[in-house]
Design a protein around this motif. Structure first.
Motif, short mmCIF file in Angstrom:
data_model
loop_
_atom_site.label_atom_id
_atom_site.label_comp_id
_atom_site.label_asym_id
_atom_site.label_seq_id
_atom_site.Cartn_x
_atom_site.Cartn_y
_atom_site.Cartn_z
N PHE A 23 0.82 -1.20 0.00
CA PHE A 23 0.00 0.00 0.00
C PHE A 23 0.86 1.26 0.00
O PHE A 23 0.46 2.28 -0.57
N ALA A 24 2.04 1.17 0.60
CA ALA A 24 2.92 2.34 0.64
C ALA A 24 3.26 2.79 -0.78
O ALA A 24 3.35 3.99 -1.05
N PHE A 25 3.45 1.85 -1.71
CA PHE A 25 3.78 2.23 -3.08
C PHE A 25 2.54 2.43 -3.94
O PHE A 25 2.44 3.38 -4.68
N ILE A 26 1.59 1.53 -3.82
CA ILE A 26 0.43 1.59 -4.70
C ILE A 26 -0.59 2.63 -4.23
O ILE A 26 -1.07 3.45 -5.00
N LEU A 40 -0.32 5.09 -1.63
CA LEU A 40 0.14 6.43 -1.31
C LEU A 40 0.81 7.13 -2.48
O LEU A 40 0.70 8.34 -2.65
N VAL A 41 1.55 6.38 -3.30
CA VAL A 41 2.31 6.98 -4.39
C VAL A 41 1.67 6.68 -5.74
O VAL A 41 2.10 7.21 -6.76
N GLY A 42 0.63 5.87 -5.77
CA GLY A 42 0.04 5.40 -7.02
C GLY A 42 -0.36 6.47 -8.00
O GLY A 42 -0.21 6.31 -9.20
N TRP A 79 15.39 9.41 -8.73
CA TRP A 79 16.37 8.73 -7.87
C TRP A 79 15.80 7.44 -7.29
O TRP A 79 16.51 6.45 -7.14
N LEU A 80 14.49 7.42 -7.00
CA LEU A 80 13.86 6.21 -6.48
C LEU A 80 13.72 5.16 -7.58
O LEU A 80 13.95 3.96 -7.35
#
Length: 108
Positions: free
Chosen positions: A23-26, A28-30, A37-38
């Motif tokens: 969920f942190a990637f999909i 919050l950042v989706g 850089w990431l």
């Protein structure tokens, strides 16, 4: 044997942890663009996972009760060499597997 309640607590905890990591990637950042850089660092994730999975099996193989084995060390070296020379993942894997099985057959 583990208690049934403890087992379910562990299973649910691991499930929640796995969900929160995704969920942190999909979630919050989706909707936003990921910084360059990431993206550069994420590109190396797959390359780092395979050696991390294989290294303990080469250095401390369960088949030899944790003692280093010349066949496995040679197969790892051949895999690394073929991968670096040919830049072909499947070629490296097959060369390493062939080396391992040949040396296990020859060395007994």
């Amino acid at each position: 044997m583990i208690d049934t309640t403890q087992l379910w607590i562990v299973i649910i905890g691991l499930g929640l942890g796995s969900y929160l990591l995704r969920f942190a990637f999909i979630g919050l950042v989706g909707g936003r663009a990921i910084p360059e850089w990431l993206l550069r660092h994420l590109r190396y994730t797959a390359v780092a996972i395979l050696p991390a999975l294989v290294a303990p099996l080469v250095v401390w193989p369960a088949a030899t009760d944790g003692q280093p084995d010349p066949a496995r060390l040679a197969a790892a070296f051949v895999t690394l060499a073929v991968g670096m020379v040919t830049r072909n993942v499947f070629g490296a894997i097959f060369a390493g597997a062939a080396t391992l099985y040949a040396l296990l057959f020859l060395l007994g």
